[in-house]
Design an enzyme around this catalytic site. Structure first.
Site, PDB file in Angstrom:
ATOM      1  N   CYS A 431       0.841  -1.206   0.000  1.00  0.00           N
ATOM      2  CA  CYS A 431       0.000   0.000   0.000  1.00  0.00           C
ATOM      3  C   CYS A 431       0.871   1.250   0.000  1.00  0.00           C
ATOM      4  CB  CYS A 431      -0.920  -0.001   1.213  1.00  0.00           C
ATOM      5  SG  CYS A 431      -2.167  -1.303   1.200  1.00  0.00           S
ATOM      6  N   GLU A 433       4.241   1.189   2.099  1.00  0.00           N
ATOM      7  CA  GLU A 433       5.308   0.887   3.036  1.00  0.00           C
ATOM      8  C   GLU A 433       6.700   1.095   2.435  1.00  0.00           C
ATOM      9  OE1 GLU A 433       1.555  -0.596   3.530  1.00  0.00           O
ATOM     10  OE2 GLU A 433       2.906  -1.654   2.177  1.00  0.00           O
TER      11      GLU A 433
END
Length: 787
Positions: A431, A433
């Site tokens: 997502c 990170e």
């Protein structure tokens, strides 16, 4: 797109996800052999890897240019019984559910329940973990304080670096040989373990070479049966590519893409780090091959575009492996979370954007596929035309690409101890990170429910949903004389639950290091060969464990309500507030209205709420960041939910911000749905007030009305909005460009909106495939009407 790509795209969109037993069958038969029982654990895993790639079916689709599938065909999804075993109920639910089903044939179900499941029952990693984790961990897990990613997959948010573009598997085998020769069996007590890990890596390298050679043979055979001279020539060229890579380093654009794809299939077949493995900074890795091809005349832009489009289709052929337990019920998406990075900076800090960056953006827009996911890294060194091109894709309304602040990511990674060059060549996966690509093993351990901690603080350590005391006794709220006293109690509960989560993380990582090494993935990460250590054992250069905070907006607004309504204005007493919460606001309509409408809210550039966002974040961060994991690295913080904010809302009761029992909590670092009422700039100002550099990722969603991006002025405003937010050291932003009316119409008449794609969290999905709760959550997000 040309006719070939159009047909391949239609085929991947039409493919029906189904469970395939191929991998599970081979793994089970290999694990049952006498040779397996006599081998060391790393060699056991290498034997499994080799068996799969020596025996798996070779799929070759009509018109394909890149070969290799995780299963026997596109959308044929393998299972991983050594990690988790699906029950009969799981299979029935997956096959029968209305949205995001995985079809399960009668023969597959019979084989799974009669052969595969009986062998692995009691031996799977999930069962091993749940046996070993302490009662207090189980209490928190069952209450919804946190989730655990590794109950259904292996660790990893790892992204590939540039190794495979410089070295073939034969080169890596030479490095392994030298590393074994250098082992000191006299002075190093781990020499035997290192040798076994290195031997396992060597076995895996050989297996992937053989797999490619098998494909070369299959392509040769297909050539002999092909009546179309043009296709026959393509098949011969593809066979030559497979004979070349992965054994040797690639020398052209096609070889580089095929090499990566063989590696991708290897990693996601070995085990299932199903949410992020990807090539990372594709425009940087492929640029030398693109330049060389243009210069020597072996490649032109049209051919490069076609190869990239074919590459995109391979990702889309791979639905994520089916989940189990809570996640199977609550996370409904086929997305595998591979995130292509474009843009950013070079190792020397200069602008990395090139013409291939823009060609890849063209492919993203033209293909309009859910996966791979895509992102643009934006640095102050990058030209505005990169953001303008991105805006023109965003305005089409399928939620891609997301936008990341390279300069913030570099600062984040340096703060964590990465070298400057490793930080500059890194980026983000999954997502949002951040990580050092090709050099870091970064594990995501699970989501953490911040609003639930507030609820338990309000009940002095007891979970009102179950009546069980799972927290510590921090006092009856009625006894607190100041807001600071209440916040101290909240922080003590937070620290208590974080410690339980971290103890569980360390135990789980220990079990993976002992029982589930990944020698093939380890082969690809810098320093694992030199260290003779597995990816799961701390072999990589950097080793991080992330905990993802969820519900920052909800917990902020709840705390703001307590401070404002109890301690500042005296709008209500503790008795009145607690009674309203216990009643889920039934009979307390006026108080509920005031909590919703007359209380400071995060997302409006209102320091009365926003300073609590910073306070909560700092507390969460200080109790996690820098705490050691078992791999020689440290725990870090992310702020993102995927779809877990829906589940966390269900297990969390009424809260002082006006949330009713079961309602969804806020997602990412976005405001509570509908609470932001002062425009997008106010949202960004609020979101930028806490320190993103202390995280490894934050996720912010904005929903824009489509007319905002209709003209050049709108695009310019978009560029200024993003630049202004990133100037405040913010990490990430992504957009839905759709009207509320369109979403309501799609919910009411899904048959008319099958192609409507929306940004959910760190991924996009078809709106009609989302759960009703998730659809409602997206509808409720504030639709920004102006910049």
């Amino acid at each position: 797109m040309n006719e070939r790509i159009r047909k391949l795209r239609e085929a991947t969109l039409a493919a029906v996800p189904r469970i395939s037993n191929e991998r599970a069958r081979i793994v089970t038969e290999t694990a049952a052999s006498p040779e397996f029982a006599r081998a060391s654990v790393p060699m056991q895993r290498a034997m499994v890897f080799a068996s799969i790639f020596d025996r798996k079916e070779l799929y070759l689709g009509e018109g394909e240019l890149i070969v290799g599938e995780r299963g026997p065909a596109p959308a044929a999804v393998p299972t991983y019984p050594e990690i988790c075993i699906h029950t009969a109920e799981d299979l029935e639910m997956l096959d029968g559910r209305e949205k995001i089903p995985y079809r399960v044939g009668a023969e597959e179900k019979k084989e799974h329940l009669e052969t595969i499941r009986p062998f692995w029952e009691g031996r799977s990693q999930r069962e091993r973990m749940f046996r070993e984790l302490p009662p207090e961990w189980h209490d928190c897990y069952e209450a919804g304080i946190f989730t655990e990613f590794q109950e259904q997959r292996t660790p990893g948010h790892t992204v590939l670096g540039d190794t495979i573009y410089r070295k073939g598997m034969l080169d890596l085998k030479l490095e392994i040989r030298d590393a074994i020769a250098a082992l000191d069996f006299e002075a190093d007590p781990l020499a035997y373990e290192r040798r076994e890990e290195l031997r396992a890596m060597d076995t895996c390298a050989d297996a992937l070479i053989r797999y490619a050679q098998r494909y070369a043979g299959r392509l040769d055979a297909e050539t002999g049966n092909c009546a179309d001279d043009e296709r026959a020539a393509e098949l011969r060229a593809m066979a030559e590519v497979c004979r070349k890579v992965p054994a040797n380093a690639p020398e052209n654009f096609h070889e580089a893409l095929q090499y990566y794809w063989f590696v991708h299939v290897g990693v996601v077949t070995e085990l299932n780090p199903w949410d992020s493995f990807n090539p990372g900074r594709l425009d940087q890795h492929l640029w030398p091959f693109y330049q060389k091809g243009l210069e020597d005349g072996t490649l032109d832009e049209e051919r490069a575009r076609e190869l990239l489009q074919a590459f995109w289709i391979k990702f889309h052929n791979h639905p994520a492996p089916p989940k189990v337990g809570v996640t199977a019920a609550e996370s409904g998406t086929y997305t595998d979370f591979a995130l292509i990075n474009v843009g950013g900076v070079k190792p020397d800090g200069s602008d990395a954007v090139n013409e291939l960056s823009f060609l890849i953006l063209d492919v993203i827009e033209e293909m309009r596929l859910l996966q791979p996911s895509s992102m643009v890294q934006v640095s102050k060194k990058n030209p505005d035309r990169l953001l303008r091109r991105t805006a023109r894709i965003v305005k089409t309304g399928f939620g891609q690409p997301s936008i990341f602040n390279t300069d913030a990511v570099v600062q984040e990674l340096i703060r964590q101890g990465k070298s400057l060059e490793d930080a500059r060549t890194g980026g983000c996966s999954g997502c949002v990170e951040a990580g050092a690509f090709g050099r870091e093993a970064y594990f995501l351990s699970g989501y953490f429910n911040l609003p639930k901690v507030l609820e338990i603080t309000l009940h002095n350590g007891t979970d009102p949903r179950s009546g069980k005391r799972i927290g510590i006794e921090t006092g009856d709220p009625r006894s607190f004389k100041s807001f600071d006293e209440f916040f101290d109690a909240f922080e003590k509960q937070l620290q208590h639950f974080i410690s339980i989560k971290i103890r569980g993380n360390n135990l789980i990582e220990t079990l993976f290091a002992k029982y589930m090494p990944v020698p093939f993935l380890s082969l690809l990460l810098d320093d694992c060969i030199a260290n003779g250590r597995d990816y799961h054992q701390g072999g990589a250069r950097y080793n991080s464990t992330y905990i993802q905070g969820v519900g920052l907006g909800t917990v902020t607004d709840g705390l703001a309500s307590i401070r404002h309504n109890l301690f500042e204005t005296g709008r209500c007493t503790w008795d009145e507030m607690l009674a309203a919460l216990d009643a889920d606001f039934d009979g307390h309509a006026e108080l509920h209205h005031d909590f919703l409408e007359k209380t400071p809210k995060y997302g409006n550039d209102d320091d009365r709420a926003d300073n609590l966002t910073s306070r909560v974040f700092e507390s969460f961060w200080k109790h996690i960041d820098g705490r050691p994991n078992v791999r020689g690295g440290y725990h870090r913080v992310d702020m993102l939910p995927t779809t877990c904010h829906v589940y966390f809302g269900k297990v969390t009761g009424a809260l002082p911000d006006g949330k009713r029992s079961g309602e969804t909590v806020s997602e990412g670092i976005s405001p509570v749905q509908g609470a932001d009422r002062r425009g997008p700039t106010a949202v960004l100002n609020s979101a930028a007030k806490f320190d993103h550099i202390k995280t490894g990722g934050t996720l912010l969603n904005l929903k824009l009305t489509p007319t905002l991006l209709d003209d050049k002025q709108g695009i310019d405003h978009f560029v200024h909005l993003v630049r202004g937010y990133f100037a405040k050291d913010a990490h990430h932003i992504q957009f839905n460009v759709v009207t509320r009316e369109t979403l309501l119409e799609a919910r009411e008449h899904p048959e008319k909106h099958r192609d409507l794609i929306v940004r959910v969290a760190g991924y996009s999905d078809y709106f009609v495939n989302l759960t009703p709760e998730l659809q409602e959550e997206i509808i409720k997000r504030t639709e920004q009407q102006g910049f």
